[in-house]
Structures are given as structure tokens and as C-alpha cells.
Design an enzyme around this catalytic site. Sequence first.
Site, PDB file in Angstrom:
ATOM      1  N   GLN A  22     -56.122  51.567 -40.526  1.00  0.00           N
ATOM      2  CA  GLN A  22     -56.567  52.706 -39.716  1.00  0.00           C
ATOM      3  C   GLN A  22     -56.246  52.546 -38.232  1.00  0.00           C
ATOM      4  OE1 GLN A  22     -60.598  52.743 -41.902  1.00  0.00           O
ATOM      5  NE2 GLN A  22     -60.325  54.866 -41.296  1.00  0.00           N
ATOM      6  N   HIS A 123     -59.845  46.030 -47.181  1.00  0.00           N
ATOM      7  CA  HIS A 123     -60.269  47.396 -46.851  1.00  0.00           C
ATOM      8  C   HIS A 123     -59.170  48.333 -47.371  1.00  0.00           C
ATOM      9  CE1 HIS A 123     -63.054  49.744 -43.994  1.00  0.00           C
ATOM     10  NE2 HIS A 123     -62.257  50.663 -44.528  1.00  0.00           N
ATOM     11  N   ASN A 167     -64.513  46.083 -48.953  1.00  0.00           N
ATOM     12  CA  ASN A 167     -65.151  47.238 -48.337  1.00  0.00           C
ATOM     13  C   ASN A 167     -65.238  48.382 -49.339  1.00  0.00           C
ATOM     14  OD1 ASN A 167     -66.102  48.792 -45.884  1.00  0.00           O
ATOM     15  ND2 ASN A 167     -64.521  50.140 -46.719  1.00  0.00           N
ATOM     16  N   GLU A 168     -66.426  48.896 -49.571  1.00  0.00           N
ATOM     17  CA  GLU A 168     -66.659  50.111 -50.360  1.00  0.00           C
ATOM     18  C   GLU A 168     -65.846  50.136 -51.657  1.00  0.00           C
ATOM     19  OE1 GLU A 168     -66.208  53.579 -47.904  1.00  0.00           O
ATOM     20  OE2 GLU A 168     -67.745  52.931 -46.489  1.00  0.00           O
ATOM     21  N   TYR A 291     -73.535  56.942 -44.728  1.00  0.00           N
ATOM     22  CA  TYR A 291     -73.138  58.159 -44.004  1.00  0.00           C
ATOM     23  C   TYR A 291     -74.066  59.339 -44.295  1.00  0.00           C
ATOM     24  CZ  TYR A 291     -69.133  55.637 -42.357  1.00  0.00           C
ATOM     25  OH  TYR A 291     -68.361  54.709 -41.711  1.00  0.00           O
ATOM     26  N   GLU A 351     -71.505  49.808 -41.596  1.00  0.00           N
ATOM     27  CA  GLU A 351     -70.888  51.032 -41.078  1.00  0.00           C
ATOM     28  C   GLU A 351     -71.952  52.112 -40.955  1.00  0.00           C
ATOM     29  OE1 GLU A 351     -67.424  52.663 -43.043  1.00  0.00           O
ATOM     30  OE2 GLU A 351     -66.549  50.670 -43.289  1.00  0.00           O
ATOM     31  N   GLU A 405     -57.867  58.503 -40.349  1.00  0.00           N
ATOM     32  CA  GLU A 405     -58.938  58.642 -41.342  1.00  0.00           C
ATOM     33  C   GLU A 405     -58.353  58.990 -42.719  1.00  0.00           C
ATOM     34  OE1 GLU A 405     -62.080  57.872 -41.493  1.00  0.00           O
ATOM     35  OE2 GLU A 405     -62.536  58.943 -43.347  1.00  0.00           O
ATOM     36  N   TRP A 406     -57.573  58.074 -43.275  1.00  0.00           N
ATOM     37  CA  TRP A 406     -57.112  58.156 -44.660  1.00  0.00           C
ATOM     38  C   TRP A 406     -56.491  59.524 -44.974  1.00  0.00           C
ATOM     39  CZ3 TRP A 406     -56.776  53.284 -45.453  1.00  0.00           C
ATOM     40  CH2 TRP A 406     -57.762  52.411 -45.008  1.00  0.00           C
TER      41      TRP A 406
HETATM   42  O1  IFM Z   1     -63.064  55.587 -42.164  1.00  0.00           O
HETATM   43  C1  IFM Z   1     -63.891  55.270 -43.259  1.00  0.00           C
HETATM   44  C2  IFM Z   1     -63.857  53.784 -43.518  1.00  0.00           C
HETATM   45  O2  IFM Z   1     -62.568  53.326 -43.728  1.00  0.00           O
HETATM   46  C3  IFM Z   1     -64.685  53.444 -44.732  1.00  0.00           C
HETATM   47  N1  IFM Z   1     -66.005  54.004 -44.625  1.00  0.00           N
HETATM   48  C4  IFM Z   1     -66.120  55.403 -44.277  1.00  0.00           C
HETATM   49  C5  IFM Z   1     -65.307  55.686 -43.025  1.00  0.00           C
HETATM   50  C6  IFM Z   1     -65.430  57.174 -42.647  1.00  0.00           C
HETATM   51  O3  IFM Z   1     -64.965  57.996 -43.665  1.00  0.00           O
END
Ligand code: IFM
Length: 448
Positions: A22, A123, A167-168, A291, A351, A405-406
Site C-alpha cells: 500500500q 499483509h 494480517n486479517e 472498523y 488497526e 487502498e487495494w
Molecule cells: O487498508 C486496509 C488494510 O490493508 C487492512 N485493514 C483494513 C484497511 C482499510 O480497508
Amino acid sequence: MTAPMPQFPAGFRWGVSTSAYQIEGAVDADGRGPSIWDTFAHSPGRVVDGSTGDVACDHYHRHRADVALLSGLGVDAYRFSVAWPRVQPSGSGPVNAAGLDFYDRLVDDLLAHGIDPVATLYHWDLPQPLEDSGGWLARDTAHRFAAYADLVAARLGDRVRLWITLNEPFIHMSLGYGMGVHAPGRMLLFDAFPVAHHQLLGHGLAVAALRTRTTSPVAVANNYSPVRVLGDTDADRAAGVAYEALHNRLFTDPLLGRGYPDGTVTDPSLVHDGDLAAIAAPIDVLGVNYYNPTGVRAPADDSPLPFDLVPLDGYPRTAFDWPVAPDGLHELLGWLHRSYGDALPPIEITESGCAYDDAPGPDGRVHDPDRIAYLDGHLRAVRAALDDGVDVRGYFVWSLLDNWEWAEGFTKRFGLVHVDYASQARTPKSSYAWLRDVIAAARRGPAR
Ligand code: IFM
């Protein structure tokens, strides 16, 4: 005028987070190999604005200036991710020394500024050659990941203060392999379960490898969304249970020694003897990415899923149209505390953040009062959870910089620092000054 921020415990860790693809750019520099995100971003129609992470924030070349921004913010810690294709371009075999050198310089620079390096090993940027051999659908990828963790820790294990394996993993499985909206763009729906198991196995094997290289604590960063059941039928409640199992428990139950939640293992033959014990290797910290909460009700008759997702009314919304719900963070931390009891390690919020359409005003400054309100509310939610007895040790804002942002490309700005992608100029937003003052006040302790 908001009320003064309440006090946080001494030693509470203040940080910010980023990830490699990113922000780094420099995708062809110094021997880096391609990742699944290079392939995906360069495939037409995959990213809303047609952009890629080729340059992103050019952090690879500007990391010293970005560390200066971290220093100005006064954070205790910086969470970055190591790009696997930068340090081991094929995903197995030879190390790319120049790639490891970059992280070595970054870590030393952070330490020189008194900032704890927090390294995430994965990630989402899987080396493309591993995807070509099956990606996370293949069990071997778990072993490749542990070998990669070992080689990174052999170089940085003496200086990284907290290691985060994945990550996630839920988002990587569901968006990357289940629904095809993230790399590698597979649409397997529930047949994506092997991706869950192999990421978890990779995590467990990586924890074992890390323990031989470092005495620093080890964590995983999961994302969670408290479930709000809308409707009061048995079918609505069953939908809530199914969503909670998938989103909030599929990764956490096995990590904390409970095995998989009922109904989530689509192919038991994937789970070999000893896997669950390897996955449940003790961790020192649970990273929590939060989030928003999710509204759920019983699925329509023709739905392929056991739930329908429903927008939650009554909240302000971010530029992503996500509800701004600090009460959800309080609820989530209580849920983790109650659900896992003594098995739950200390938590760090790895996060928390929001996207808004921030732009410089006529004075050249970037005012982002909505982000300040967001962070203020979420920090108070953490404080409320601490008051309830939940052991939360730190809070990392997503993100230091506006970044790529992906699948949303450059259209969503999450940073405390505005980035002009044409000039790469960095402009700290008003939220940066606000957070700097919050951290400084927390360090001073209670006013006498
Ligand atoms: O930008 C992402 C991040 O890479 C992983 N968690 C959520 C963020 C916001 O969408």
C-alpha cells in the site's frame, strides 16, 4: 469542544500502521519479485480507478522522511509489513539480500528515533510463483511461510519488538479467494476454506520458527465485526450465529485452542493430525483490527450464503460508507473478553481508522475533523473496555499515510498525513496534530 481524553494506563502503546504494497512502490527495485497484488492490479477492471501499487507513496525511497513524520507524531511504535516478494522473490529458495537490507535500515532508523518496530510478516502480498503453485489453497504454502518467517527473523529478530504473523486472514480468504474482489481474484465461496486452514497452519509453524529466533512477543492481527441481528425470528438469530462463526470465530477459536467452530470445516481431510495443536501455539498478544459492526438477518430463499448483510442505520458514515460506531469497538472487546476468558491474551488494537475525502484547503492545510471525532470516539471506547476489565495494551491508527487502498485504488484516504500522489508531497492533517497532542498528554499523565 470535546471533553478531555481520559487517562490510559502507564505503558499503553500508541502507534500507527501501514502495509508494504500500500505504500512502498518500487516494485521493480533491487530484485523484488512480483506478488499476486502486482498481477491483480495490472489486470484491467480489477481496481476502481485503474491504478496500481507500482509507485504508491514511494515509501521505499522516502522512508527516512516518513520515519521523521512518525517521530513528530510521538508514537511509541510503528507497525509496517515486510513484503515477502521483496525478501524472497520466489516464495522459497534464495533470499534477496537487498530486500532484507531495506527493512534492516528501516528498523534501525525507527530505533534511532525511539520507536518500537512492529513487523507484520504477511499483509496479503503472496509471491506470484507460490500462487502459481496453488497459493493458500496448497498446504505447502504454510511451510513456505514458516521458512520465510524464519529467514526474516534471523535478520531482524534482535530488533523487532513485536511480531505479527498474518494480517486479517479472514479478509484475505473471503475477498481474495471467496469473492474475487481482492488478489488473487478467486471466486470459490465456501470452497475457500483451505485458505483459512493453511493460513492458520502457516501462522502456527511461523510462531514456532519465530520462537527460535527472538524473545520478542508474537501476535496475529485478526479483523472483527460485532454482529447486530436485525429481526427476531429464529432464522434471523441463526443467521447471526453463522456470520459470527465465519467472521469472528473461524480464525480465533482454533488460535486459542478451541478447534474450528461447528459447520465451518468443509473438508475435514485437510486437517491433519497435529495441525490444531500447531495452530494453537501460544501467542503473546491478540491484534484486533476494528472498523465497524455488521447488520445480519436471515437470507433470502435464493441466497448462496446462510445470512444476508443489512446496512446499519443511525450512524454517521465514512467515505467507504462504513458506519462510524465506536460502541461496536466497546462491544467487540467485551465479547472477546467474555467468549475466550482466560484463553484470551492481552489485546492490542492493531488497526482503527477511517477514510474521508480529505483535500488541502485554500490555506494549503488539510482539515479532517471527522477523523478526529472518529479517533476520539474509538479511544473512549477502548477506555470504557479497560474500565470493564479488558486487557488492552495499545492502539494503532490505520494509517500513517493516505495510501493505495487495494481494489479501491487511490480513491480512499485513511491517512493522518495527506499524500499528493503526483508530487509525493506529505501534508500532516489536523488529525495528526490532534493525535500528537493526545499522545503527549498521555505521557505527561494526570494533571495535578
Ligand atoms: O487498508 C486496509 C488494510 O490493508 C487492512 N485493514 C483494513 C484497511 C482499510 O480497508
